[in-house]
Design a protein around this motif. Structure first.
Motif, PDB file in Angstrom:
ATOM      1  N   ILE A  34      -5.067  -3.974  -4.232  1.00 21.75           N
ATOM      2  CA  ILE A  34      -4.546  -2.612  -4.078  1.00 21.75           C
ATOM      3  C   ILE A  34      -5.520  -1.655  -4.757  1.00 21.75           C
ATOM      4  CG2 ILE A  34      -2.663  -1.032  -4.689  1.00 21.75           C
ATOM      5  CD1 ILE A  34      -0.705  -3.278  -4.299  1.00 21.75           C
ATOM      6  N   ALA A  62      16.219  -6.227  -2.782  1.00 20.65           N
ATOM      7  CA  ALA A  62      15.631  -5.069  -2.126  1.00 20.65           C
ATOM      8  C   ALA A  62      14.708  -4.388  -3.133  1.00 20.65           C
ATOM      9  CB  ALA A  62      16.731  -4.122  -1.675  1.00 20.65           C
ATOM     10  N   GLN A  99       7.823   2.333  -6.140  1.00 20.61           N
ATOM     11  CA  GLN A  99       6.738   1.616  -6.838  1.00 20.61           C
ATOM     12  C   GLN A  99       5.395   2.278  -6.503  1.00 20.61           C
ATOM     13  OE1 GLN A  99       7.843  -1.449  -8.793  1.00 20.61           O
ATOM     14  NE2 GLN A  99       8.412  -2.899  -7.217  1.00 20.61           N
ATOM     15  N   LEU A 150      -6.017  -3.087  -8.519  1.00 20.60           N
ATOM     16  CA  LEU A 150      -5.043  -4.130  -8.851  1.00 20.60           C
ATOM     17  C   LEU A 150      -5.477  -5.465  -8.256  1.00 20.60           C
ATOM     18  CD1 LEU A 150      -3.331  -1.351  -8.904  1.00 20.60           C
ATOM     19  CD2 LEU A 150      -1.350  -2.850  -8.662  1.00 20.60           C
ATOM     20  N   TYR A 151      -5.506  -6.487  -9.076  1.00 21.89           N
ATOM     21  CA  TYR A 151      -5.888  -7.830  -8.642  1.00 21.89           C
ATOM     22  C   TYR A 151      -4.726  -8.789  -8.916  1.00 21.89           C
ATOM     23  CZ  TYR A 151     -10.679  -5.980  -9.122  1.00 21.89           C
ATOM     24  OH  TYR A 151     -11.828  -5.235  -9.019  1.00 21.89           O
ATOM     25  N   PRO A 152      -4.225  -9.471  -7.898  1.00 23.29           N
ATOM     26  CA  PRO A 152      -3.203 -10.489  -8.150  1.00 23.29           C
ATOM     27  C   PRO A 152      -3.838 -11.719  -8.794  1.00 23.29           C
ATOM     28  CG  PRO A 152      -3.823 -10.506  -5.832  1.00 23.29           C
ATOM     29  CD  PRO A 152      -4.593  -9.374  -6.467  1.00 23.29           C
ATOM     30  N   LEU A 196      15.097  -2.255  -6.301  1.00 21.46           N
ATOM     31  CA  LEU A 196      14.667  -2.632  -7.641  1.00 21.46           C
ATOM     32  C   LEU A 196      13.255  -2.134  -7.896  1.00 21.46           C
ATOM     33  CD1 LEU A 196      15.909  -6.339  -7.526  1.00 21.46           C
ATOM     34  CD2 LEU A 196      17.150  -4.331  -8.352  1.00 21.46           C
ATOM     35  N   VAL A 197      12.973  -1.817  -9.157  1.00 20.18           N
ATOM     36  CA  VAL A 197      11.601  -1.491  -9.562  1.00 20.18           C
ATOM     37  C   VAL A 197      11.254  -2.335 -10.784  1.00 20.18           C
ATOM     38  CG1 VAL A 197      11.540   0.889  -8.679  1.00 20.18           C
ATOM     39  CG2 VAL A 197      12.362   0.439 -10.999  1.00 20.18           C
ATOM     40  N   ASP A 198       9.986  -2.623 -10.950  1.00 27.41           N
ATOM     41  CA  ASP A 198       9.546  -3.360 -12.121  1.00 27.41           C
ATOM     42  C   ASP A 198       9.349  -2.390 -13.276  1.00 27.41           C
ATOM     43  OD1 ASP A 198       8.606  -6.350 -11.207  1.00 27.41           O
ATOM     44  OD2 ASP A 198       8.590  -4.887  -9.592  1.00 27.41           O
ATOM     45  N   LEU A 206       2.751   1.313 -14.816  1.00 29.29           N
ATOM     46  CA  LEU A 206       1.900   0.138 -14.587  1.00 29.29           C
ATOM     47  C   LEU A 206       2.731  -1.028 -14.061  1.00 29.29           C
ATOM     48  CD1 LEU A 206      -0.337   0.327 -17.794  1.00 29.29           C
ATOM     49  CD2 LEU A 206      -1.179   0.460 -15.434  1.00 29.29           C
ATOM     50  N   ALA A 232       5.536  -0.902 -12.378  1.00 30.95           N
ATOM     51  CA  ALA A 232       5.939  -0.636 -10.986  1.00 30.95           C
ATOM     52  C   ALA A 232       4.772  -0.868 -10.039  1.00 30.95           C
ATOM     53  CB  ALA A 232       6.456   0.799 -10.867  1.00 30.95           C
ATOM     54  N   ALA A 233       3.575  -0.459 -10.453  1.00 32.66           N
ATOM     55  CA  ALA A 233       2.391  -0.685  -9.617  1.00 32.66           C
ATOM     56  C   ALA A 233       2.182  -2.183  -9.412  1.00 32.66           C
ATOM     57  CB  ALA A 233       1.162  -0.050 -10.266  1.00 32.66           C
ATOM     58  N   GLY A 276       4.341  -4.430  -9.565  1.00 28.54           N
ATOM     59  CA  GLY A 276       5.451  -4.941  -8.769  1.00 28.54           C
ATOM     60  C   GLY A 276       5.169  -4.953  -7.278  1.00 28.54           C
ATOM     61  N   LEU A 277       4.226  -4.108  -6.842  1.00 30.46           N
ATOM     62  CA  LEU A 277       3.845  -4.115  -5.419  1.00 30.46           C
ATOM     63  C   LEU A 277       3.245  -5.452  -5.018  1.00 30.46           C
ATOM     64  CD1 LEU A 277       2.279  -0.535  -5.339  1.00 30.46           C
ATOM     65  CD2 LEU A 277       4.297  -1.255  -4.040  1.00 30.46           C
ATOM     66  N   LEU A 278       2.660  -6.169  -5.993  1.00 26.42           N
ATOM     67  CA  LEU A 278       2.062  -7.481  -5.706  1.00 26.42           C
ATOM     68  C   LEU A 278       2.907  -8.650  -6.203  1.00 26.42           C
ATOM     69  CD1 LEU A 278      -1.653  -6.643  -6.623  1.00 26.42           C
ATOM     70  CD2 LEU A 278      -0.722  -7.010  -4.327  1.00 26.42           C
ATOM     71  N   ARG A 312       6.115  -9.433  -5.792  1.00 27.44           N
ATOM     72  CA  ARG A 312       7.404  -9.633  -5.133  1.00 27.44           C
ATOM     73  C   ARG A 312       7.837 -11.091  -5.241  1.00 27.44           C
ATOM     74  NH1 ARG A 312       7.814  -6.051  -0.047  1.00 27.44           N
ATOM     75  NH2 ARG A 312       8.767  -7.982   0.624  1.00 27.44           N
ATOM     76  N   LYS A 313       9.172 -11.279  -5.230  1.00 28.89           N
ATOM     77  CA  LYS A 313       9.709 -12.598  -5.547  1.00 28.89           C
ATOM     78  C   LYS A 313       9.252 -13.688  -4.597  1.00 28.89           C
ATOM     79  CE  LYS A 313      13.729 -11.463  -8.290  1.00 28.89           C
ATOM     80  NZ  LYS A 313      15.106 -11.819  -8.641  1.00 28.89           N
TER      81      LYS A 313
END
Lengths: 255, 255
Positions: free
Chosen positions: A11, A205, A211, B13-15, B174-176, B212, B214-215, B217-219, B221-222
């Motif tokens: 991202i 959700a 985010q 952002l790097y996973p 939900l948000v992180d 940070l 929440a950002a 959290g875009l990567l 996800r459960k």
């Protein structure tokens, strides 16, 4: 020698720089495009996050306090809270329901349904000394109009999200949230998708638009002069309204 | 021909990929480092966001529901809400105060002071069929230990933030958010800094650690199997506790 693909960030956030002070009637889409082109940012396959302030200003959602005649309720609240009654009057006009009032803070539900301090009315960064900036009348429509103008100018595929900075109950500090969206589903619903252990995820959700807004907020701080951020690496399918993120009053435990 | 510097993303952002299922006693720092090295991600000058689940698992904060003996309050709530009484018992043990209960949802204030559903106890992704994952006992300390281990292994300067996924009042999805931090100020206070029109910004504390989270959290996800995200392009000064983000009950309008 090419860098291995794995080291590319998944991202990527780009600030849109050099956007001048926006005034009512400005062509915001043109300013956004010009900024992106100047920095060689292709507005394609990503989400454009735009702060509410510049959207509202371009749409003329700006008032001068000198023109405001406060009514009795504004006078009463202003006296109790030691505030400018004209300022309180503007907030009350944008308020559908006062959710809480205390410690000189007024938490409103706006006519759109957002719950936030002062109905989203902002007195900082209003340019004019006695100016107040209101939320857009219909932030989804604002996002859709901006998106349409950008696509017509050759950008896209892209999502446009209008953001504002809200406080939260229980936690200090402000975070950016989405108040309008176009070209994206603001909520990514994982209900029914199995987790890594193979069990069904029941309530999962994710508020993707929020985010994204919070991520963009890392670059859109009030002192930075950055009113818009381009985010790559997120999928921009669907076209949901931000109203999907408003909780049904029936299940709201914090009315 | 070099790309012009302006097209470099300001935030990246790097996973962290390929991290195996974590079990109690695992060396989480070693797994994080190994993942970063495999993808040639230098953990230097940035923030490492790590989801609570893997931190808790590595720390052994996992229970088996079969070992839980529900007490009378858990039995009563479980009967009223049609839930597993052992599950409710675990939540109550992690709860300092029930904030709201309704619609089969229990909103707790945890012993740390976080307000969230089910006191942060998670039954999904617990690996074991009847497992429950609790929040770390002291998430700030968890972040500090991870950070220390990474620095000792040659990483840094870096911040470490432990995240969890919370719901919000009034908004769906939900948000992180950050529940523990080390090597960063979780709140960036702009009080007293002038805005672009030269006026002093009065209340402008930004919840940087939450933005940070929440950002990331875009990567995270459960369903993604990504338990950690490396973020570059943010300043990592200071060393504040996440307790700074907990609102003083005296000024809390939503107790």
């Amino acid at each position: 020698l090419e860098r291995p693909e794995v080291t590319e960030p998944a991202i990527r956030l780009y600030p849109l720089r050099g956007i001048p002070e926006i005034v009512p009637g400005d062509d915001l889409a043109a300013h956004l495009l010009e900024s992106a082109q100047r920095d060689e940012i292709a507005l394609s396959n990503g989400a454009l996050l735009v702060c509410q302030k510049v959207v509202s200003k371009a749409e003329g959602r700006v008032l001068r306090l000198a023109d405001i005649e406060p009514g009795p309720e504004a006078m009463r609240i202003a006296a109790e809270d030691d505030k400018d009654p004209r300022q309180v009057e503007v907030v009350l006009r944008e308020t559908a329901r006062i959710v809480r009032r205390g410690h000189r803070v007024l938490i409103s539900q706006t006519h759109h349904g957002f719950v936030c301090a002062n109905a989203g009315v902002d007195l900082s960064n209003a340019h004019e000394e006695d100016g107040a900036v209101l939320l857009p009348v219909d932030p989804d429509a604002s996002a859709a109009r901006l998106r349409r103008a950008l696509i017509d100018a050759g950008a896209g595929p892209l999502a446009v999200i209008v953001t504002d900075t809200f406080g939260r109950p229980w936690r200090e500090g402000l975070v950016d949230v989405a108040i309008g969206s176009a070209g994206i589903e603001p909520i990514s619903d994982l209900a029914g998708v199995p987790d890594l252990a193979g069990r069904e995820l029941v309530v999962t959700a994710t508020a993707t638009a929020d985010q994204l807004a919070a991520a963009a907020g890392l670059l859109m701080r009030k002192d930075s002069g950055i009113p818009a951020v381009w985010i790559e690496g997120v999928s921009v399918d669907g076209d949901g309204s931000i109203r999907e993120t408003l909780r049904d009053p029936e299940t709201d435990l914090f009315r």
